[in-house]
Design a protein around this motif. Sequence first.
Motif, PDB file in Angstrom:
ATOM      1  N   SER A  98       4.124  11.434  27.094  1.00  0.00           N
ATOM      2  CA  SER A  98       3.522  12.760  27.255  1.00  0.00           C
ATOM      3  C   SER A  98       3.552  13.514  25.933  1.00  0.00           C
ATOM      4  CB  SER A  98       4.274  13.561  28.318  1.00  0.00           C
ATOM      5  OG  SER A  98       5.425  14.186  27.769  1.00  0.00           O
ATOM      6  N   ALA A  99       3.118  14.774  25.978  1.00  0.00           N
ATOM      7  CA  ALA A  99       3.106  15.613  24.775  1.00  0.00           C
ATOM      8  C   ALA A  99       4.406  16.382  24.583  1.00  0.00           C
ATOM      9  CB  ALA A  99       1.944  16.602  24.865  1.00  0.00           C
ATOM     10  N   ASP A 100       5.366  16.236  25.482  1.00  0.00           N
ATOM     11  CA  ASP A 100       6.483  17.178  25.538  1.00  0.00           C
ATOM     12  C   ASP A 100       7.432  17.140  24.349  1.00  0.00           C
ATOM     13  OD1 ASP A 100       5.666  18.464  27.768  1.00  0.00           O
ATOM     14  OD2 ASP A 100       7.103  17.542  29.140  1.00  0.00           O
ATOM     15  N   PHE A 101       7.516  16.035  23.651  1.00  0.00           N
ATOM     16  CA  PHE A 101       8.495  15.938  22.560  1.00  0.00           C
ATOM     17  C   PHE A 101       7.847  15.628  21.211  1.00  0.00           C
ATOM     18  CE2 PHE A 101      10.646  15.027  26.546  1.00  0.00           C
ATOM     19  CZ  PHE A 101      11.717  15.906  26.488  1.00  0.00           C
ATOM     20  N   ARG A 102       6.541  15.784  21.109  1.00  0.00           N
ATOM     21  CA  ARG A 102       5.831  15.475  19.866  1.00  0.00           C
ATOM     22  C   ARG A 102       6.014  16.546  18.797  1.00  0.00           C
ATOM     23  NH1 ARG A 102       0.213  14.151  23.050  1.00  0.00           N
ATOM     24  NH2 ARG A 102       0.880  12.187  24.032  1.00  0.00           N
ATOM     25  N   GLY A 129       6.617   9.179  17.416  1.00  0.00           N
ATOM     26  CA  GLY A 129       6.416   7.754  17.644  1.00  0.00           C
ATOM     27  C   GLY A 129       5.237   7.086  16.980  1.00  0.00           C
ATOM     28  N   LEU A 130       4.809   7.563  15.820  1.00  0.00           N
ATOM     29  CA  LEU A 130       3.767   6.849  15.089  1.00  0.00           C
ATOM     30  C   LEU A 130       4.450   5.720  14.323  1.00  0.00           C
ATOM     31  CD1 LEU A 130       0.684   7.118  14.784  1.00  0.00           C
ATOM     32  CD2 LEU A 130       1.090   8.302  12.628  1.00  0.00           C
ATOM     33  N   THR A 131       4.458   4.553  14.906  1.00  0.00           N
ATOM     34  CA  THR A 131       5.357   3.469  14.517  1.00  0.00           C
ATOM     35  C   THR A 131       5.335   3.140  13.031  1.00  0.00           C
ATOM     36  OG1 THR A 131       4.707   2.534  16.648  1.00  0.00           O
ATOM     37  CG2 THR A 131       6.187   1.231  15.278  1.00  0.00           C
ATOM     38  N   GLU A 132       4.156   2.988  12.481  1.00  0.00           N
ATOM     39  CA  GLU A 132       4.038   2.521  11.107  1.00  0.00           C
ATOM     40  C   GLU A 132       4.621   3.490  10.086  1.00  0.00           C
ATOM     41  OE1 GLU A 132       1.315   0.057  13.463  1.00  0.00           O
ATOM     42  OE2 GLU A 132       1.740   2.209  13.430  1.00  0.00           O
ATOM     43  N   ALA A 141      16.589   5.294  17.333  1.00  0.00           N
ATOM     44  CA  ALA A 141      16.395   6.462  18.214  1.00  0.00           C
ATOM     45  C   ALA A 141      16.763   6.154  19.650  1.00  0.00           C
ATOM     46  CB  ALA A 141      14.951   6.928  18.145  1.00  0.00           C
ATOM     47  N   ARG A 142      17.163   7.202  20.373  1.00  0.00           N
ATOM     48  CA  ARG A 142      17.330   7.099  21.824  1.00  0.00           C
ATOM     49  C   ARG A 142      16.067   7.556  22.546  1.00  0.00           C
ATOM     50  NH1 ARG A 142      18.536   9.595  26.685  1.00  0.00           N
ATOM     51  NH2 ARG A 142      18.209  11.677  25.836  1.00  0.00           N
ATOM     52  N   LEU A 143      15.414   8.586  22.000  1.00  0.00           N
ATOM     53  CA  LEU A 143      14.216   9.153  22.610  1.00  0.00           C
ATOM     54  C   LEU A 143      13.091   9.169  21.580  1.00  0.00           C
ATOM     55  CD1 LEU A 143      12.600  10.747  24.759  1.00  0.00           C
ATOM     56  CD2 LEU A 143      13.758  12.829  23.956  1.00  0.00           C
ATOM     57  N   VAL A 144      11.995   8.518  21.926  1.00  0.00           N
ATOM     58  CA  VAL A 144      10.830   8.481  21.043  1.00  0.00           C
ATOM     59  C   VAL A 144       9.656   9.146  21.750  1.00  0.00           C
ATOM     60  CG1 VAL A 144       9.113   6.980  19.949  1.00  0.00           C
ATOM     61  CG2 VAL A 144      11.549   6.465  19.743  1.00  0.00           C
ATOM     62  N   ALA A 145       8.972  10.026  21.025  1.00  0.00           N
ATOM     63  CA  ALA A 145       7.826  10.751  21.567  1.00  0.00           C
ATOM     64  C   ALA A 145       6.537  10.088  21.116  1.00  0.00           C
ATOM     65  CB  ALA A 145       7.864  12.204  21.092  1.00  0.00           C
ATOM     66  N   ASN A 322       7.076   0.662  19.872  1.00  0.00           N
ATOM     67  CA  ASN A 322       8.283   1.446  19.624  1.00  0.00           C
ATOM     68  C   ASN A 322       9.475   0.911  20.405  1.00  0.00           C
ATOM     69  OD1 ASN A 322       7.013   3.217  17.852  1.00  0.00           O
ATOM     70  ND2 ASN A 322       6.343   4.569  19.490  1.00  0.00           N
ATOM     71  N   ALA A 323       9.239   0.544  21.659  1.00  0.00           N
ATOM     72  CA  ALA A 323      10.321   0.018  22.498  1.00  0.00           C
ATOM     73  C   ALA A 323      10.897  -1.268  21.917  1.00  0.00           C
ATOM     74  CB  ALA A 323       9.815  -0.215  23.921  1.00  0.00           C
ATOM     75  N   ASN A 324      10.030  -2.115  21.381  1.00  0.00           N
ATOM     76  CA  ASN A 324      10.518  -3.338  20.739  1.00  0.00           C
ATOM     77  C   ASN A 324      11.529  -3.013  19.646  1.00  0.00           C
ATOM     78  OD1 ASN A 324       9.077  -5.271  22.228  1.00  0.00           O
ATOM     79  ND2 ASN A 324       7.316  -5.209  20.862  1.00  0.00           N
ATOM     80  N   LEU A 325      11.193  -2.033  18.805  1.00  0.00           N
ATOM     81  CA  LEU A 325      12.102  -1.643  17.730  1.00  0.00           C
ATOM     82  C   LEU A 325      13.407  -1.084  18.278  1.00  0.00           C
ATOM     83  CD1 LEU A 325       9.585   0.107  15.286  1.00  0.00           C
ATOM     84  CD2 LEU A 325      10.711  -2.097  14.949  1.00  0.00           C
ATOM     85  N   MET A 326      13.316  -0.251  19.297  1.00  0.00           N
ATOM     86  CA  MET A 326      14.501   0.393  19.869  1.00  0.00           C
ATOM     87  C   MET A 326      15.455  -0.612  20.511  1.00  0.00           C
ATOM     88  SD  MET A 326      12.450   3.582  21.576  1.00  0.00           S
ATOM     89  CE  MET A 326      13.852   4.475  22.278  1.00  0.00           C
TER      90      MET A 326
END
Length: 342
Positions: A98-102, A129-132, A141-145, A322-326
């Motif tokens: 969502s947009a909540d944490f961007r 969360g713009l991976t590159e 990170a624990r939380l990625v937006a 992102n999840a792969n990295l986390m």
Amino acid sequence: MTKNIAILGASGYTGAELIRLISEHPGMKIKALGGNSKAGQRLSQVFPHLRHLDLPDLVKMDQIDFSAIDLCFCALPHKTSQEVISKLPETLKIVDLSADFRLRDPADYETWYGNPHTALKQQKEAVYGLTEFYRNEITTARLVAGTGCNAATGQFALRPLIAQGIIDLDDIILDLKCAVSGAGRALKENLLHAELSEGYHAYAIGGTHRHLGEFDQEFSALAGRAVKVQFTPHLIPANRGILATCYVKGDAQAVHNALEKDYEHEVFLEVLPFGETPSTRHVRGSNFCHIGVSADRIEGRTIVTAALDNLTKGSSGQALQNANLMLGLPETQGLMMAPLFP
């Protein structure tokens, strides 16, 4: 060891895309699907195209045992997402779509989304969360937006150019065409077939689109001063895809060289040969973004175009990357599928 995954908001488009991607992921297993409005239904009832998968039924979110979950994807609407995430275990890894944490500044969030942020503790720890461009921060990170799909497309086209100062930062025009799935799965009159097909239209004219908050935040941070782009999105009668056309002042060959150099080792960002332009049909259903650079007939002006699939690289594919990295998995795992064509 296989990682256990939960998806909240599994009955929406991004939820369905997450399920499609993770179902073939060798390092992840979907253990829970949350979807309050469709709770109690089998996945085949909600998404018949996924009926071949052996997955749990949808349940209410409060029925999920998160102690058995390694990472949770939240594919919920803004405002709802922050309310839900603030109540999840503080040790749980989360990728929010969502947009909540961007937006890092709570005042900016209230400006663009119209309500105060109620999960300030979680907002402070969230990583964009713009991976590159945030790979190192995302890994720990624990939380990625997750980013907005429009915001991701524009940034892939422009970030290196702004960071290196090779274009006029006060004269950037971003014209963007986006498919209807970017508006979500909820029923809306203007998205009915009879209302949308056989035409397209501009919306959020004059700088009212919410993704401008991300452009302002990210481009200004890169430049070290305020950067405001002129941005107009258009809704097109297509299911998937975004095509961004960026008009900038700068030498075309220098622009191409900068993008090519910065993205040389990025698997999912493909800079086309100089003068070639991308198409949404060449990235459909994939995690790839194609970027083209062309010289304008007016000397000193350049056109940069970028195409991606809004549900994959613009949202759920980005989330899985992102999840792969986390989770300490290979970044490209589960994401190397070829685009669908035709």
